[in-house]
Design a protein around this motif. Structure first.
Motif, PDB file in Angstrom:
ATOM      1  N   ARG A 251       1.267   4.484  -3.117  1.00 40.33           N
ATOM      2  CA  ARG A 251       0.845   5.881  -2.959  1.00 40.33           C
ATOM      3  C   ARG A 251       1.620   6.674  -4.010  1.00 40.33           C
ATOM      4  O   ARG A 251       2.783   7.020  -3.799  1.00 40.33           O
ATOM      5  CB  ARG A 251       1.186   6.398  -1.569  1.00 40.33           C
ATOM      6  CG  ARG A 251       0.433   5.755  -0.431  1.00 40.33           C
ATOM      7  CD  ARG A 251       1.032   6.230   0.891  1.00 40.33           C
ATOM      8  NE  ARG A 251       0.246   5.834   2.043  1.00 40.33           N
ATOM      9  CZ  ARG A 251       0.634   6.041   3.300  1.00 40.33           C
ATOM     10  NH1 ARG A 251       1.806   6.620   3.553  1.00 40.33           N
ATOM     11  NH2 ARG A 251      -0.132   5.659   4.301  1.00 40.33           N
ATOM     12  N   ARG A 252       0.999   6.950  -5.141  1.00 38.38           N
ATOM     13  CA  ARG A 252       1.747   7.474  -6.277  1.00 38.38           C
ATOM     14  C   ARG A 252       1.127   8.760  -6.822  1.00 38.38           C
ATOM     15  O   ARG A 252      -0.077   8.994  -6.699  1.00 38.38           O
ATOM     16  CB  ARG A 252       1.800   6.439  -7.395  1.00 38.38           C
ATOM     17  CG  ARG A 252       2.331   5.083  -6.972  1.00 38.38           C
ATOM     18  CD  ARG A 252       3.739   5.132  -6.424  1.00 38.38           C
ATOM     19  NE  ARG A 252       4.666   5.569  -7.457  1.00 38.38           N
ATOM     20  CZ  ARG A 252       5.854   6.099  -7.207  1.00 38.38           C
ATOM     21  NH1 ARG A 252       6.275   6.270  -5.974  1.00 38.38           N
ATOM     22  NH2 ARG A 252       6.629   6.456  -8.204  1.00 38.38           N
TER      23      ARG A 252
ATOM     24  N   GLU B 173       0.811  -1.217   0.000  1.00 37.73           N
ATOM     25  CA  GLU B 173       0.000   0.000   0.000  1.00 37.73           C
ATOM     26  C   GLU B 173       0.849   1.274   0.000  1.00 37.73           C
ATOM     27  O   GLU B 173       0.544   2.222  -0.719  1.00 37.73           O
ATOM     28  CB  GLU B 173      -0.928   0.013   1.222  1.00 37.73           C
ATOM     29  CG  GLU B 173      -2.051  -0.981   1.145  1.00 37.73           C
ATOM     30  CD  GLU B 173      -2.901  -0.958   2.392  1.00 37.73           C
ATOM     31  OE1 GLU B 173      -4.090  -0.603   2.286  1.00 37.73           O
ATOM     32  OE2 GLU B 173      -2.372  -1.317   3.467  1.00 37.73           O
ATOM     33  N   LYS B 174       1.882   1.302   0.791  1.00 43.34           N
ATOM     34  CA  LYS B 174       2.713   2.514   0.834  1.00 43.34           C
ATOM     35  C   LYS B 174       3.462   2.713  -0.479  1.00 43.34           C
ATOM     36  O   LYS B 174       3.608   3.843  -0.944  1.00 43.34           O
ATOM     37  CB  LYS B 174       3.679   2.469   2.019  1.00 43.34           C
ATOM     38  CG  LYS B 174       2.992   2.719   3.353  1.00 43.34           C
ATOM     39  CD  LYS B 174       4.006   2.794   4.480  1.00 43.34           C
ATOM     40  CE  LYS B 174       3.331   3.108   5.796  1.00 43.34           C
ATOM     41  NZ  LYS B 174       4.303   3.180   6.921  1.00 43.34           N
TER      42      LYS B 174
ATOM     43  N   ASN C   7      -2.323  12.124  -3.098  1.00 41.26           N
ATOM     44  CA  ASN C   7      -1.766  11.310  -4.181  1.00 41.26           C
ATOM     45  C   ASN C   7      -2.791  11.103  -5.278  1.00 41.26           C
ATOM     46  O   ASN C   7      -4.003  11.202  -5.036  1.00 41.26           O
ATOM     47  CB  ASN C   7      -1.305   9.945  -3.636  1.00 41.26           C
ATOM     48  CG  ASN C   7      -0.121  10.078  -2.709  1.00 41.26           C
ATOM     49  OD1 ASN C   7       0.949  10.504  -3.110  1.00 41.26           O
ATOM     50  ND2 ASN C   7      -0.316   9.724  -1.453  1.00 41.26           N
TER      51      ASN C   7
ATOM     52  N   ASP D 123      -5.753   7.362   3.762  1.00 43.30           N
ATOM     53  CA  ASP D 123      -4.387   7.587   4.220  1.00 43.30           C
ATOM     54  C   ASP D 123      -4.104   6.829   5.515  1.00 43.30           C
ATOM     55  O   ASP D 123      -2.991   6.345   5.728  1.00 43.30           O
ATOM     56  CB  ASP D 123      -4.073   9.074   4.360  1.00 43.30           C
ATOM     57  CG  ASP D 123      -5.132   9.842   5.124  1.00 43.30           C
ATOM     58  OD1 ASP D 123      -6.302   9.407   5.147  1.00 43.30           O
ATOM     59  OD2 ASP D 123      -4.797  10.887   5.705  1.00 43.30           O
TER      60      ASP D 123
ATOM     61  N   THR E  14      -3.949   2.852   4.654  1.00 45.41           N
ATOM     62  CA  THR E  14      -2.729   2.402   3.975  1.00 45.41           C
ATOM     63  C   THR E  14      -1.493   2.453   4.870  1.00 45.41           C
ATOM     64  O   THR E  14      -0.434   1.968   4.480  1.00 45.41           O
ATOM     65  CB  THR E  14      -2.489   3.226   2.686  1.00 45.41           C
ATOM     66  OG1 THR E  14      -2.438   4.614   3.016  1.00 45.41           O
ATOM     67  CG2 THR E  14      -3.588   2.966   1.670  1.00 45.41           C
TER      68      THR E  14
ATOM     69  N   PHE F 176      -7.005  11.543   0.730  1.00 47.78           N
ATOM     70  CA  PHE F 176      -6.788  11.008  -0.621  1.00 47.78           C
ATOM     71  C   PHE F 176      -6.245  12.056  -1.570  1.00 47.78           C
ATOM     72  O   PHE F 176      -5.665  11.719  -2.605  1.00 47.78           O
ATOM     73  CB  PHE F 176      -8.082  10.406  -1.190  1.00 47.78           C
ATOM     74  CG  PHE F 176      -9.152  11.414  -1.513  1.00 47.78           C
ATOM     75  CD1 PHE F 176      -9.154  12.077  -2.729  1.00 47.78           C
ATOM     76  CD2 PHE F 176     -10.161  11.686  -0.600  1.00 47.78           C
ATOM     77  CE1 PHE F 176     -10.134  13.006  -3.034  1.00 47.78           C
ATOM     78  CE2 PHE F 176     -11.155  12.613  -0.901  1.00 47.78           C
ATOM     79  CZ  PHE F 176     -11.137  13.275  -2.118  1.00 47.78           C
TER      80      PHE F 176
ATOM     81  N   TRP G 261      -3.909   5.352  -5.321  1.00 46.85           N
ATOM     82  CA  TRP G 261      -3.799   4.545  -4.106  1.00 46.85           C
ATOM     83  C   TRP G 261      -4.247   3.139  -4.483  1.00 46.85           C
ATOM     84  O   TRP G 261      -5.129   2.975  -5.321  1.00 46.85           O
ATOM     85  CB  TRP G 261      -4.720   5.064  -3.002  1.00 46.85           C
ATOM     86  CG  TRP G 261      -4.522   6.492  -2.593  1.00 46.85           C
ATOM     87  CD1 TRP G 261      -4.939   7.598  -3.276  1.00 46.85           C
ATOM     88  CD2 TRP G 261      -3.894   6.979  -1.417  1.00 46.85           C
ATOM     89  NE1 TRP G 261      -4.608   8.736  -2.592  1.00 46.85           N
ATOM     90  CE2 TRP G 261      -3.970   8.388  -1.439  1.00 46.85           C
ATOM     91  CE3 TRP G 261      -3.279   6.349  -0.333  1.00 46.85           C
ATOM     92  CZ2 TRP G 261      -3.441   9.179  -0.419  1.00 46.85           C
ATOM     93  CZ3 TRP G 261      -2.755   7.144   0.685  1.00 46.85           C
ATOM     94  CH2 TRP G 261      -2.838   8.542   0.637  1.00 46.85           C
TER      95      TRP G 261
ATOM     96  N   THR H 206      -5.390  -0.528  -2.462  1.00 49.57           N
ATOM     97  CA  THR H 206      -5.633  -1.220  -1.200  1.00 49.57           C
ATOM     98  C   THR H 206      -6.144  -2.626  -1.493  1.00 49.57           C
ATOM     99  O   THR H 206      -6.727  -2.870  -2.549  1.00 49.57           O
ATOM    100  CB  THR H 206      -6.685  -0.489  -0.341  1.00 49.57           C
ATOM    101  OG1 THR H 206      -7.922  -0.418  -1.065  1.00 49.57           O
ATOM    102  CG2 THR H 206      -6.225   0.914   0.026  1.00 49.57           C
TER     103      THR H 206
END
Length: 201
Positions: free
Chosen positions: A100-101, A96-97, A155, A184, A187, A152, A158, A160
């Motif tokens: 985060r794009r 998940e981290k 990024n 957030d 994640t 949210f 996301w 999940t």
């Protein structure tokens, strides 16, 4: 909110806004950094509209992964004799981290939702490509109330694992929320999102 489904498999999403602008009063003829005078003494405030879409994807089944594709210019040399070669590089977003794009137009970045177990007629993994358009960053500080309530916005992408109780990216009660039950915070668990039932936001 407009969804377009095309015969080639393309899905497009468009948001249209109507109504009156958000205004504030000011001295006629005054100049402000935070808006534009739209009538004498009426300032149209600079602001953003930011939306989030939850895509519960299943590309040829529920076992999916997300791959980020960035393009790079190839260094001059024997493998690039005309100095015109460039290539796409794929990166698996396994947690998940890591997923985060943010969009990156300088890299022509896009994402692929792939099924690592299914192949098309060319032997490639079946996938859907997610192409960001008009993706700008949120300009509020991370300490701002809106940034905490709607995390949210930090990024563009996301990912999940599917969870029945994770349906609203800004939490269940965004207008009253202190910002502790949205995407957030979910994640932060840094769960695996590779080869599993995923949700793309």
């Amino acid at each position: 909110f407009y969804w377009y489904f095309y015969q080639d498999g393309t899905i497009a999403f468009e948001v249209k806004l109507t109504g009156i602008i958000n205004t504030a009063g000011g001295e006629p003829g005054s100049v402000t950094r935070f808006g534009t005078e739209v009538a004498p003494g009426v300032i149209g405030q600079i602001h953003q509209h930011i939306f989030n879409v939850r895509l519960d994807v299943s590309v040829d089944g529920e076992a999916n992964s997300v791959v980020e594709v960035d393009f790079h210019t190839m260094e001059p040399g024997p493998d690039n004799p005309h100095d015109n070669a460039f290539f796409g590089e794929e990166t698996l977003l396994a947690t998940e981290k890591a997923a985060r794009r943010r969009a990156d137009p300088a890299r022509a970045r896009y994402w692929k939702i792939v099924n690592p177990h299914a192949r098309n007629a060319l032997g490639q993994n079946t996938s859907f490509r997610l192409i960001p358009h008009g993706a700008v960053p949120c300009f509020t500080s991370e300490r701002a109330l809106v940034s905490r309530r709607a995390g949210f916005i930090r990024n563009h992408l996301w990912v999940t694992p599917y969870a029945e109780d994770e349906r609203f990216s800004a939490g269940r009660y965004v207008n009253q929320s202190p910002g502790e039950d949205g995407i957030d915070s979910w994640t932060e668990q840094d769960r695996a999102v590779e080869d599993t039932d995923i949700v793309v936001w």
